[in-house]
Design a protein around this motif. Structure first.
Motif, PDB file in Angstrom:
ATOM      1  N   LYS A  84       0.854  -1.183   0.000  1.00  0.00           N
ATOM      2  CA  LYS A  84       0.000   0.000   0.000  1.00  0.00           C
ATOM      3  C   LYS A  84       0.892   1.235   0.000  1.00  0.00           C
ATOM      4  CE  LYS A  84      -0.159   0.027   5.018  1.00  0.00           C
ATOM      5  NZ  LYS A  84      -0.948  -0.186   6.216  1.00  0.00           N
ATOM      6  N   TYR A 127      -2.773  -8.575  -1.283  1.00  0.00           N
ATOM      7  CA  TYR A 127      -3.417  -7.278  -1.475  1.00  0.00           C
ATOM      8  C   TYR A 127      -4.779  -7.499  -2.123  1.00  0.00           C
ATOM      9  CZ  TYR A 127      -1.576  -8.103  -6.152  1.00  0.00           C
ATOM     10  OH  TYR A 127      -1.277  -8.664  -7.363  1.00  0.00           O
ATOM     11  N   GLU A 128      -5.535  -6.446  -2.265  1.00  0.00           N
ATOM     12  CA  GLU A 128      -6.863  -6.547  -2.856  1.00  0.00           C
ATOM     13  C   GLU A 128      -6.752  -6.585  -4.384  1.00  0.00           C
ATOM     14  OE1 GLU A 128     -11.179  -4.313  -2.623  1.00  0.00           O
ATOM     15  OE2 GLU A 128      -9.640  -3.841  -1.138  1.00  0.00           O
ATOM     16  N   GLY A 179      -7.603  -6.632  -8.278  1.00  0.00           N
ATOM     17  CA  GLY A 179      -8.540  -5.803  -9.024  1.00  0.00           C
ATOM     18  C   GLY A 179      -8.444  -4.325  -8.684  1.00  0.00           C
ATOM     19  N   ARG A 180      -7.961  -3.996  -7.502  1.00  0.00           N
ATOM     20  CA  ARG A 180      -7.800  -2.589  -7.096  1.00  0.00           C
ATOM     21  C   ARG A 180      -6.342  -2.154  -7.130  1.00  0.00           C
ATOM     22  NH1 ARG A 180     -11.761  -0.516  -2.659  1.00  0.00           N
ATOM     23  NH2 ARG A 180     -11.203   1.315  -3.846  1.00  0.00           N
ATOM     24  N   ASP A 181      -5.443  -3.113  -7.148  1.00  0.00           N
ATOM     25  CA  ASP A 181      -4.012  -2.820  -7.169  1.00  0.00           C
ATOM     26  C   ASP A 181      -3.333  -3.927  -7.951  1.00  0.00           C
ATOM     27  OD1 ASP A 181      -1.548  -1.628  -6.701  1.00  0.00           O
ATOM     28  OD2 ASP A 181      -1.787  -1.539  -4.535  1.00  0.00           O
ATOM     29  N   SER A 182      -2.042  -3.765  -8.192  1.00  0.00           N
ATOM     30  CA  SER A 182      -1.258  -4.795  -8.875  1.00  0.00           C
ATOM     31  C   SER A 182       0.203  -4.617  -8.509  1.00  0.00           C
ATOM     32  CB  SER A 182      -1.448  -4.713 -10.392  1.00  0.00           C
ATOM     33  OG  SER A 182      -1.004  -3.465 -10.890  1.00  0.00           O
ATOM     34  N   SER A 240      -1.915  -9.216 -10.806  1.00  0.00           N
ATOM     35  CA  SER A 240      -3.042  -8.477 -10.225  1.00  0.00           C
ATOM     36  C   SER A 240      -4.047  -9.389  -9.522  1.00  0.00           C
ATOM     37  CB  SER A 240      -3.758  -7.678 -11.324  1.00  0.00           C
ATOM     38  OG  SER A 240      -4.230  -8.555 -12.341  1.00  0.00           O
ATOM     39  N   GLY A 264      -4.010 -10.512  -6.390  1.00  0.00           N
ATOM     40  CA  GLY A 264      -4.164 -10.301  -4.954  1.00  0.00           C
ATOM     41  C   GLY A 264      -3.348 -11.252  -4.097  1.00  0.00           C
ATOM     42  N   SER A 268       3.811  -0.396  -7.775  1.00  0.00           N
ATOM     43  CA  SER A 268       2.370  -0.603  -7.844  1.00  0.00           C
ATOM     44  C   SER A 268       1.883  -0.203  -9.235  1.00  0.00           C
ATOM     45  CB  SER A 268       1.655   0.258  -6.797  1.00  0.00           C
ATOM     46  OG  SER A 268       0.255   0.223  -7.018  1.00  0.00           O
ATOM     47  N   ALA A 275      -1.311   0.569  -9.668  1.00  0.00           N
ATOM     48  CA  ALA A 275      -2.449   1.471  -9.453  1.00  0.00           C
ATOM     49  C   ALA A 275      -2.018   2.908  -9.744  1.00  0.00           C
ATOM     50  CB  ALA A 275      -2.970   1.338  -8.024  1.00  0.00           C
ATOM     51  N   HIS A 300       0.066   5.476  -7.302  1.00  0.00           N
ATOM     52  CA  HIS A 300       0.584   4.852  -6.077  1.00  0.00           C
ATOM     53  C   HIS A 300       2.111   4.827  -6.033  1.00  0.00           C
ATOM     54  CE1 HIS A 300      -3.172   2.570  -4.495  1.00  0.00           C
ATOM     55  NE2 HIS A 300      -3.531   3.713  -5.072  1.00  0.00           N
TER      56      HIS A 300
END
Length: 176
Positions: free
Chosen positions: A36, A64-65, A67-70, A92, A94, A110, A112, A115
């Motif tokens: 993050k 990590y979550e 679909g929201r990050d990679s 990606s 997760g 990241s 995203a 980020h």
């Protein structure tokens, strides 16, 4: 009876050497929510990486979550510029797992938007196999990883031989 203890000593030595070279799965940042934007410089994953030792064959694991990050594995230049256009690897799901297959630096950012620019990036430096077994030379910090490789000296070879003799001697003592 000497041959039995000699065989046992050899097995212990083999076990010790194998144990030193066993690959590990290393959770990035040491926790599941580490991938993050860091809240401060001291929370940076590079601070964590500088305190860790990575070996050829180890796997880095990111949680990590999806679909929201990679996680993007990138070149040194793309790392420095937070360039997401040409990654060497892109993950990606997760639950990303990347094998460290060679000595030297690995660069991750990241995927995203924005980020990386806010500090969500990571450099790990993998030890060379000869240093991993000797445990003498720590990995250089990512900033210091510039310059030519240094060839081992005859004193390093002598030290390695002495270390092996000491291990054999110590393992032999365990069985007497």
């Amino acid at each position: 009876m000497a041959s039995s203890s000699s065989a046992s000593s050899s097995l212990v030595l083999l076990f010790l050497l194998f144990g030193l070279s066993a690959a590990r799965e290393i959770l990035v940042g040491g926790k599941t929510d580490a991938w993050k934007i860091p809240s401060s410089q001291s929370d940076s994953l590079n601070q964590w990486a500088e305190r860790s030792r990575f070996q050829v064959g180890d796997h880095l694991v990111w949680k990590y979550e999806g679909g929201r990050d990679s996680v993007l594995q990138v070149s040194k230049e793309d790392y420095a510029n937070c360039n997401t256009a040409n990654p060497l690897g892109e993950y990606s799901d997760g639950n990303t797992k990347v094998r460290l297959d060679r000595p030297g630096p690995f660069y991750f950012i990241s995927g995203a938007n924005g980020h990386c620019e806010k500090g969500q990036k990571l450099v790990v430096v993998v030890l060379t196999p000869r240093n991993r077994h000797m445990g003498i030379s720590p990995a250089p910090s990512p900033v210091e990883f510039e310059g030519p490789a240094v060839a081992p000296t005859s004193s390093a070879t002598a030290l390695r031989g002495g270390l092996m003799a000491a291990l054999v001697g110590v393992s032999a003592l365990w069985f007497f």
